[in-house]
Design a protein around this motif. Structure first.
Motif, PDB file in Angstrom:
ATOM      1  N   THR A  42       0.574  -1.705   0.195  1.00 28.17           N
ATOM      2  CA  THR A  42       0.233   0.235   0.151  1.00 28.17           C
ATOM      3  C   THR A  42       1.119   1.643  -0.085  1.00 28.17           C
ATOM      4  OG1 THR A  42       0.281   0.395   2.745  1.00 28.17           O
ATOM      5  CG2 THR A  42      -1.717  -1.328   1.614  1.00 28.17           C
ATOM      6  N   GLY A  43       1.719   1.257  -0.257  1.00 29.37           N
ATOM      7  CA  GLY A  43       2.676   2.145   0.319  1.00 29.37           C
ATOM      8  C   GLY A  43       2.468   2.566   1.656  1.00 29.37           C
ATOM      9  N   THR A  44       2.511   4.545   1.239  1.00 29.73           N
ATOM     10  CA  THR A  44       2.183   5.245   3.182  1.00 29.73           C
ATOM     11  C   THR A  44       0.698   5.583   2.778  1.00 29.73           C
ATOM     12  OG1 THR A  44       3.215   7.140   2.279  1.00 29.73           O
ATOM     13  CG2 THR A  44       4.596   5.123   3.409  1.00 29.73           C
ATOM     14  N   SER A  45       0.055   5.920   3.839  1.00 31.97           N
ATOM     15  CA  SER A  45      -1.312   6.854   3.353  1.00 31.97           C
ATOM     16  C   SER A  45      -0.832   7.968   2.780  1.00 31.97           C
ATOM     17  CB  SER A  45      -1.496   7.437   4.960  1.00 31.97           C
ATOM     18  OG  SER A  45      -0.435   8.304   5.655  1.00 31.97           O
ATOM     19  N   PHE A  46      -0.180   8.879   2.738  1.00 27.48           N
ATOM     20  CA  PHE A  46      -0.177   9.758   1.202  1.00 27.48           C
ATOM     21  C   PHE A  46       0.234   8.737   0.137  1.00 27.48           C
ATOM     22  CE2 PHE A  46       2.806  11.369   5.072  1.00 27.48           C
ATOM     23  CZ  PHE A  46       1.422  12.414   5.613  1.00 27.48           C
ATOM     24  N   SER A  47       0.153   7.462   0.046  1.00 25.54           N
ATOM     25  CA  SER A  47       0.322   6.702  -1.341  1.00 25.54           C
ATOM     26  C   SER A  47      -1.155   6.445  -1.788  1.00 25.54           C
ATOM     27  CB  SER A  47       0.617   5.767  -1.191  1.00 25.54           C
ATOM     28  OG  SER A  47       2.585   6.061  -0.624  1.00 25.54           O
ATOM     29  N   ALA A  66     -11.030  -6.051  -3.693  1.00 24.79           N
ATOM     30  CA  ALA A  66     -11.846  -7.095  -3.042  1.00 24.79           C
ATOM     31  C   ALA A  66     -10.726  -7.639  -1.936  1.00 24.79           C
ATOM     32  CB  ALA A  66     -12.113  -8.313  -3.963  1.00 24.79           C
ATOM     33  N   TYR A  67      -9.458  -6.888  -2.685  1.00 22.91           N
ATOM     34  CA  TYR A  67      -8.274  -7.881  -0.821  1.00 22.91           C
ATOM     35  C   TYR A  67      -7.062  -6.001  -0.899  1.00 22.91           C
ATOM     36  CZ  TYR A  67     -10.300 -11.966  -1.759  1.00 22.91           C
ATOM     37  OH  TYR A  67     -10.882 -13.413  -1.629  1.00 22.91           O
ATOM     38  N   VAL A  68      -7.210  -6.406  -0.155  1.00 26.63           N
ATOM     39  CA  VAL A  68      -5.949  -5.374   0.000  1.00 26.63           C
ATOM     40  C   VAL A  68      -4.532  -6.354   0.888  1.00 26.63           C
ATOM     41  CG1 VAL A  68      -4.579  -3.940   1.230  1.00 26.63           C
ATOM     42  CG2 VAL A  68      -7.088  -2.956   0.486  1.00 26.63           C
ATOM     43  N   ILE A  69      -3.743  -6.690  -0.125  1.00 28.10           N
ATOM     44  CA  ILE A  69      -2.985  -7.982   0.546  1.00 28.10           C
ATOM     45  C   ILE A  69      -1.511  -6.801   0.290  1.00 28.10           C
ATOM     46  CG2 ILE A  69      -1.465  -9.705  -0.682  1.00 28.10           C
ATOM     47  CD1 ILE A  69      -3.970 -10.052  -2.251  1.00 28.10           C
ATOM     48  N   LEU A  70      -1.088  -7.564   1.569  1.00 30.67           N
ATOM     49  CA  LEU A  70       0.619  -7.145   2.031  1.00 30.67           C
ATOM     50  C   LEU A  70       1.865  -7.921   2.527  1.00 30.67           C
ATOM     51  CD1 LEU A  70      -0.996  -5.010   5.618  1.00 30.67           C
ATOM     52  CD2 LEU A  70      -0.404  -3.944   2.834  1.00 30.67           C
ATOM     53  N   THR A  71       2.794  -7.974   1.656  1.00 34.93           N
ATOM     54  CA  THR A  71       3.976  -8.509   1.906  1.00 34.93           C
ATOM     55  C   THR A  71       3.812  -9.091   2.834  1.00 34.93           C
ATOM     56  OG1 THR A  71       5.220  -6.898   1.313  1.00 34.93           O
ATOM     57  CG2 THR A  71       4.439  -8.498  -0.418  1.00 34.93           C
ATOM     58  N   HIS A  72       4.561  -7.738   3.958  1.00 33.10           N
ATOM     59  CA  HIS A  72       4.341  -7.683   5.273  1.00 33.10           C
ATOM     60  C   HIS A  72       4.745  -6.513   5.999  1.00 33.10           C
ATOM     61  CE1 HIS A  72       8.229  -5.898   2.724  1.00 33.10           C
ATOM     62  NE2 HIS A  72       8.954  -5.720   4.683  1.00 33.10           N
ATOM     63  N   ILE A  73       5.227  -5.929   7.274  1.00 34.35           N
ATOM     64  CA  ILE A  73       4.517  -5.004   8.101  1.00 34.35           C
ATOM     65  C   ILE A  73       5.451  -3.968   8.410  1.00 34.35           C
ATOM     66  CG2 ILE A  73       2.035  -6.341   9.069  1.00 34.35           C
ATOM     67  CD1 ILE A  73       3.753  -5.662  11.347  1.00 34.35           C
ATOM     68  N   LEU A  75       6.268  -0.306   7.476  1.00 38.64           N
ATOM     69  CA  LEU A  75       5.691   0.358   7.064  1.00 38.64           C
ATOM     70  C   LEU A  75       5.914   1.569   5.722  1.00 38.64           C
ATOM     71  CD1 LEU A  75       5.550   2.986  10.808  1.00 38.64           C
ATOM     72  CD2 LEU A  75       3.624   1.006   9.620  1.00 38.64           C
ATOM     73  N   ASP A  76       6.923   1.179   4.508  1.00 35.29           N
ATOM     74  CA  ASP A  76       6.861   1.243   3.062  1.00 35.29           C
ATOM     75  C   ASP A  76       5.828   0.708   2.857  1.00 35.29           C
ATOM     76  OD1 ASP A  76       8.461  -0.648   4.103  1.00 35.29           O
ATOM     77  OD2 ASP A  76       9.898   0.146   2.068  1.00 35.29           O
ATOM     78  N   HIS A  77       5.862  -0.405   3.311  1.00 35.80           N
ATOM     79  CA  HIS A  77       4.529  -1.671   2.763  1.00 35.80           C
ATOM     80  C   HIS A  77       3.106  -1.511   2.658  1.00 35.80           C
ATOM     81  CE1 HIS A  77       8.436  -3.763   0.052  1.00 35.80           C
ATOM     82  NE2 HIS A  77       8.727  -3.026   1.576  1.00 35.80           N
ATOM     83  N   ALA A  78       2.580  -1.256   4.083  1.00 33.89           N
ATOM     84  CA  ALA A  78       1.579  -1.121   4.818  1.00 33.89           C
ATOM     85  C   ALA A  78       1.112  -0.107   5.599  1.00 33.89           C
ATOM     86  CB  ALA A  78       2.228  -2.664   6.237  1.00 33.89           C
TER      87      ALA A  78
END
Length: 322
Positions: A42-47, A66-73, A75-78
């Motif tokens: 997702t990038g950051t909240s600004f993304s 339908a899905y928001v998938i995180l590879t890991h948490i 914060l540049d990803h989640a």
């Protein structure tokens, strides 16, 4: 707002620039199957506004995510996950079991990042992170699958960079979405279509043995492409896998040589990593000026050195695994 950089591939896959620090630093991947969408990272909240604008440009309703998938948490990803869940009312958040509780209650996640960056810098870089309703969170253990409108996405537990890391195999495109497990590859380093890939050993869960195993597991599927968060699609994966194996070993050797240097370890390891990557880039044929290469590598070298120092400080039996 203006659209972020978008790269469209076949099989309904697009890379949306997360606009994180600089262009083409981090990608959010969009997968669309017969009008239904999933996001990978997702990038950051600004993304997130850029993602919403991209969906609008592609005539995809927010209700059809339908899905928001995180590879890991990390914060540049989640970091944008909570905002995504606010924008996409029908989406489920799909995350590794080790990361799910941190999405439902991000207090420790935020506190850890603030201790590194300070509160003001944290808010400037990552914005606001709020809890996500646990009922909207779907844990994805090893070898679980989700169905994206008839398209199967397989989740593999792939530690090495982080213990809460999944890679996602898309059977339709025969490709993996690899987060940070299959390294980092900035498009500025491409030479005549050949990519340059190097590992990320950043804090705080680097494990070289697990990293080697995860790379081999990815390659065992014989994928056509890997979609990296940093930055998007690469091919020639068997070659890059061997290169990653070699570079992980080189990173570990650099760290071990510096382990008895106390407070000098950060500078010694950083300098050696820079020299290693500059040498490998020269062999790759990269013609960028050294100052431009250094600018692109500075953050990764600093974080990789910090991760290697943290790894060095783990219990001594860690070294028996090598």
């Amino acid at each position: 707002m203006s659209l972020p950089l978008i790269t469209d591939y076949e099989y309904g896959i697009s890379a949306i620039d997360a606009q994180f620090h600089r262009p083409r630093r981090a990608a959010i991947h969009l997968i669309v199957e017969k009008g239904v969408a999933a996001l990978v990272d997702t990038g950051t909240s600004f993304s997130v506004p850029g993602v919403v604008a991209t969906l609008k440009q592609k005539n995809i309703a927010v209700e059809d995510v339908a899905y928001v998938i995180l590879t890991h948490i990390h914060l540049d990803h989640a970091g944008g996950a909570s905002q995504c869940m606010q924008f996409f009312p029908n989406a489920k958040l799909v995350v590794h079991p080790r990361g799910a509780s941190h999405m439902a209650n991000p207090i420790r996640l935020v506190a850890g990042a603030m201790s590194v960056y300070g509160e003001a810098e944290f808010k400037r870089v990552y914005g606001e992170i709020v809890p996500i309703n646990i009922e909207r969170i779907m844990e994805a253990p090893d070898e679980s699958r989700i169905n994206l409108n008839g398209r199967s996405l397989l989740f593999l537990d792939t530690p090495g960079h982080a213990r809460h890391h999944n890679c996602i195999y898309d059977e339709c495109s025969q490709s993996f979405f690899t987060g940070d497990t299959f390294g980092v590859s900035y498009r500025e380093f491409d030479v005549n279509g050949r990519e340059f890939v190097f590992p990320t050993t950043s804090p705080v869960q680097f494990d070289p043995v697990a990293a080697h195993t995860s790379i081999d597991r990815i390659i065992s599927y014989k994928p056509r492409y890997a979609y990296l968060t940093h930055y998007s699609r690469i091919g020639n994966l068997e070659y890059h896998a061997q290169s990653l194996h070699d570079l992980i070993d080189a990173h570990v050797a650099i760290a071990q040589r510096a382990k008895d240097n106390g407070g000098e370890r950060q500078s010694i390891i950083s300098r050696a990593l820079r020299n290693l990557l500059l040498q490998k880039l020269a062999e790759h044929g990269c013609q960028l000026p050294p100052n431009e290469i250094n600018e692109l590598l500075n953050t990764d070298i600093r974080l990789n050195a910090q991760g290697l120092i943290h790894w060095l400080d783990q219990p001594p039996d860690r070294f028996k695994q090598l």
